[in-house]
Scaffold this motif. Sequence first.
Motif, PDB file in Angstrom:
ATOM      1  N   ASP A  36       0.833  -1.208   0.000  1.00  0.00           N
ATOM      2  CA  ASP A  36       0.000   0.000   0.000  1.00  0.00           C
ATOM      3  C   ASP A  36       0.866   1.256   0.000  1.00  0.00           C
ATOM      4  O   ASP A  36       0.570   2.241  -0.697  1.00  0.00           O
ATOM      5  CB  ASP A  36      -0.929   0.009   1.221  1.00  0.00           C
ATOM      6  N   ILE A  37       1.961   1.241   0.782  1.00  0.00           N
ATOM      7  CA  ILE A  37       2.867   2.390   0.822  1.00  0.00           C
ATOM      8  C   ILE A  37       3.539   2.586  -0.533  1.00  0.00           C
ATOM      9  O   ILE A  37       3.669   3.709  -1.036  1.00  0.00           O
ATOM     10  CB  ILE A  37       3.929   2.202   1.924  1.00  0.00           C
ATOM     11  N   ALA A  38       3.947   1.475  -1.145  1.00  0.00           N
ATOM     12  CA  ALA A  38       4.629   1.546  -2.436  1.00  0.00           C
ATOM     13  C   ALA A  38       3.743   2.114  -3.529  1.00  0.00           C
ATOM     14  O   ALA A  38       4.181   2.918  -4.360  1.00  0.00           O
ATOM     15  CB  ALA A  38       5.133   0.159  -2.838  1.00  0.00           C
ATOM     16  N   THR A  39       2.483   1.715  -3.528  1.00  0.00           N
ATOM     17  CA  THR A  39       1.564   2.153  -4.584  1.00  0.00           C
ATOM     18  C   THR A  39       0.871   3.464  -4.255  1.00  0.00           C
ATOM     19  O   THR A  39       0.304   4.113  -5.131  1.00  0.00           O
ATOM     20  CB  THR A  39       0.491   1.084  -4.849  1.00  0.00           C
ATOM     21  N   GLY A  40       0.882   3.840  -2.959  1.00  0.00           N
ATOM     22  CA  GLY A  40       0.208   5.059  -2.548  1.00  0.00           C
ATOM     23  C   GLY A  40      -1.293   4.934  -2.501  1.00  0.00           C
ATOM     24  O   GLY A  40      -2.016   5.934  -2.579  1.00  0.00           O
ATOM     25  N   GLY A  53      15.980 -14.972   0.894  1.00  0.00           N
ATOM     26  CA  GLY A  53      15.364 -15.083  -0.418  1.00  0.00           C
ATOM     27  C   GLY A  53      13.948 -14.535  -0.435  1.00  0.00           C
ATOM     28  O   GLY A  53      13.529 -13.891  -1.400  1.00  0.00           O
ATOM     29  N   GLU A  54      13.193 -14.795   0.643  1.00  0.00           N
ATOM     30  CA  GLU A  54      11.825 -14.273   0.735  1.00  0.00           C
ATOM     31  C   GLU A  54      11.836 -12.741   0.798  1.00  0.00           C
ATOM     32  O   GLU A  54      11.047 -12.082   0.130  1.00  0.00           O
ATOM     33  CB  GLU A  54      11.140 -14.847   1.974  1.00  0.00           C
ATOM     34  N   GLN A  55      12.735 -12.204   1.606  1.00  0.00           N
ATOM     35  CA  GLN A  55      12.850 -10.753   1.703  1.00  0.00           C
ATOM     36  C   GLN A  55      13.171 -10.139   0.339  1.00  0.00           C
ATOM     37  O   GLN A  55      12.601  -9.117  -0.050  1.00  0.00           O
ATOM     38  CB  GLN A  55      13.944 -10.379   2.705  1.00  0.00           C
ATOM     39  N   LYS A  56      14.090 -10.783  -0.382  1.00  0.00           N
ATOM     40  CA  LYS A  56      14.523 -10.247  -1.666  1.00  0.00           C
ATOM     41  C   LYS A  56      13.386 -10.234  -2.669  1.00  0.00           C
ATOM     42  O   LYS A  56      13.162  -9.243  -3.366  1.00  0.00           O
ATOM     43  CB  LYS A  56      15.689 -11.071  -2.201  1.00  0.00           C
ATOM     44  N   ARG A  57      12.634 -11.324  -2.726  1.00  0.00           N
ATOM     45  CA  ARG A  57      11.533 -11.380  -3.685  1.00  0.00           C
ATOM     46  C   ARG A  57      10.452 -10.354  -3.363  1.00  0.00           C
ATOM     47  O   ARG A  57       9.908  -9.704  -4.253  1.00  0.00           O
ATOM     48  CB  ARG A  57      10.926 -12.787  -3.706  1.00  0.00           C
ATOM     49  N   ILE A  58      10.156 -10.221  -2.074  1.00  0.00           N
ATOM     50  CA  ILE A  58       9.124  -9.261  -1.676  1.00  0.00           C
ATOM     51  C   ILE A  58       9.588  -7.846  -1.985  1.00  0.00           C
ATOM     52  O   ILE A  58       8.807  -7.011  -2.459  1.00  0.00           O
ATOM     53  CB  ILE A  58       8.776  -9.429  -0.185  1.00  0.00           C
ATOM     54  N   GLU A  59      10.877  -7.556  -1.745  1.00  0.00           N
ATOM     55  CA  GLU A  59      11.355  -6.212  -2.068  1.00  0.00           C
ATOM     56  C   GLU A  59      11.282  -5.949  -3.567  1.00  0.00           C
ATOM     57  O   GLU A  59      10.973  -4.833  -3.996  1.00  0.00           O
ATOM     58  CB  GLU A  59      12.788  -6.015  -1.588  1.00  0.00           C
ATOM     59  N   LEU A  60      11.547  -6.963  -4.377  1.00  0.00           N
ATOM     60  CA  LEU A  60      11.395  -6.797  -5.823  1.00  0.00           C
ATOM     61  C   LEU A  60       9.952  -6.466  -6.180  1.00  0.00           C
ATOM     62  O   LEU A  60       9.681  -5.593  -7.009  1.00  0.00           O
ATOM     63  CB  LEU A  60      11.840  -8.071  -6.551  1.00  0.00           C
ATOM     64  N   ALA A  61       9.009  -7.161  -5.525  1.00  0.00           N
ATOM     65  CA  ALA A  61       7.593  -6.888  -5.760  1.00  0.00           C
ATOM     66  C   ALA A  61       7.247  -5.459  -5.361  1.00  0.00           C
ATOM     67  O   ALA A  61       6.507  -4.758  -6.071  1.00  0.00           O
ATOM     68  CB  ALA A  61       6.726  -7.876  -4.982  1.00  0.00           C
ATOM     69  N   LEU A  62       7.779  -5.009  -4.233  1.00  0.00           N
ATOM     70  CA  LEU A  62       7.517  -3.641  -3.772  1.00  0.00           C
ATOM     71  C   LEU A  62       8.086  -2.614  -4.749  1.00  0.00           C
ATOM     72  O   LEU A  62       7.441  -1.604  -5.047  1.00  0.00           O
ATOM     73  CB  LEU A  62       8.129  -3.426  -2.385  1.00  0.00           C
ATOM     74  N   SER A  63       9.285  -2.887  -5.257  1.00  0.00           N
ATOM     75  CA  SER A  63       9.900  -1.963  -6.211  1.00  0.00           C
ATOM     76  C   SER A  63       9.066  -1.849  -7.474  1.00  0.00           C
ATOM     77  O   SER A  63       8.851  -0.748  -7.996  1.00  0.00           O
ATOM     78  CB  SER A  63      11.318  -2.431  -6.563  1.00  0.00           C
ATOM     79  N   LEU A  64       8.580  -2.994  -7.958  1.00  0.00           N
ATOM     80  CA  LEU A  64       7.793  -2.992  -9.180  1.00  0.00           C
ATOM     81  C   LEU A  64       6.407  -2.387  -8.968  1.00  0.00           C
ATOM     82  O   LEU A  64       5.776  -1.908  -9.910  1.00  0.00           O
ATOM     83  CB  LEU A  64       7.671  -4.420  -9.721  1.00  0.00           C
ATOM     84  N   ALA A  65       5.931  -2.417  -7.714  1.00  0.00           N
ATOM     85  CA  ALA A  65       4.620  -1.831  -7.413  1.00  0.00           C
ATOM     86  C   ALA A  65       4.671  -0.308  -7.421  1.00  0.00           C
ATOM     87  O   ALA A  65       3.642   0.356  -7.594  1.00  0.00           O
ATOM     88  CB  ALA A  65       4.123  -2.328  -6.055  1.00  0.00           C
ATOM     89  N   LYS A  66       5.846   0.248  -7.224  1.00  0.00           N
ATOM     90  CA  LYS A  66       5.980   1.702  -7.180  1.00  0.00           C
ATOM     91  C   LYS A  66       5.775   2.303  -8.563  1.00  0.00           C
ATOM     92  O   LYS A  66       6.151   1.733  -9.576  1.00  0.00           O
ATOM     93  CB  LYS A  66       7.365   2.088  -6.662  1.00  0.00           C
TER      94      LYS A  66
END
Length: 237
Positions: free
Chosen positions: A102-106, A140-153
């Motif tokens: 939610d923070i990433a997408t606003g 690995g889980e943290q990394k994938r989730i951060e990738l998802a957050l980056s792409l959500a921005k």
Amino acid sequence: MIELKNITYIVQERGQDKVVLDNVSCVFDDKCVTAITGHNGSGKSTLTKIIMGMITPTSGRVSIDGVDVTDMTIDERARMGVNYAFQQPITFRGITVKDLIDIATGENNSVPKACDYLSKVGICAKEYIDRDFDKTLSGGEQKRIELALSLAKKGKYFIFDEPEAGIDLWSFDRLNSLFDRQKSYIVVSHQEKLLNHADKILVMKDGKISDYGDGKKIMKSIKGFACAKIGGKDGAR
């Protein structure tokens, strides 16, 4: 377009000047996947942090879409559409993965919409959507989730520092599919499959650009000795 002009970065090490980046100039094109590779300590991550504004160069200028951003903050550059995913994600106790999306997408995303972002990085959304983004998650889980957050921005430029780190069991083909060329991607990596996917490759050596251009042409010159000459057994930095 992101342009670096005569970027030099010098730090003090044991009372002596150490040149981390030495008069680096280059252009990162729009709607292009550019891979940055090179030896450990060659200046790759420092270069991307200067683009993001995490580090101020000793000299030289940085411009984004023709605007000089050298003296702008990280937040100001983020508002211009520049996003950065760290090699080692920052964790947050008490904040769920859904909160971060939610923070990433606003916006307040529906659970199905939030799950779409997680599915893109190959994880089961139902198992993670309500979990805290903290150290109970594997690297690995943290990394994938951060990738998802980056792409959500929402943004135009996406910088990934070794996105393959910690996700060895995940298909590199799936990782490559995230870079859709509708936006601009700068990827620090020494993995051959990611380098093969790049439109352009920038090779760093001793704080300088030793080669930069068409990805296929550069891969021909480094293929076969990329691990030994570029990354080494323990990976690139």
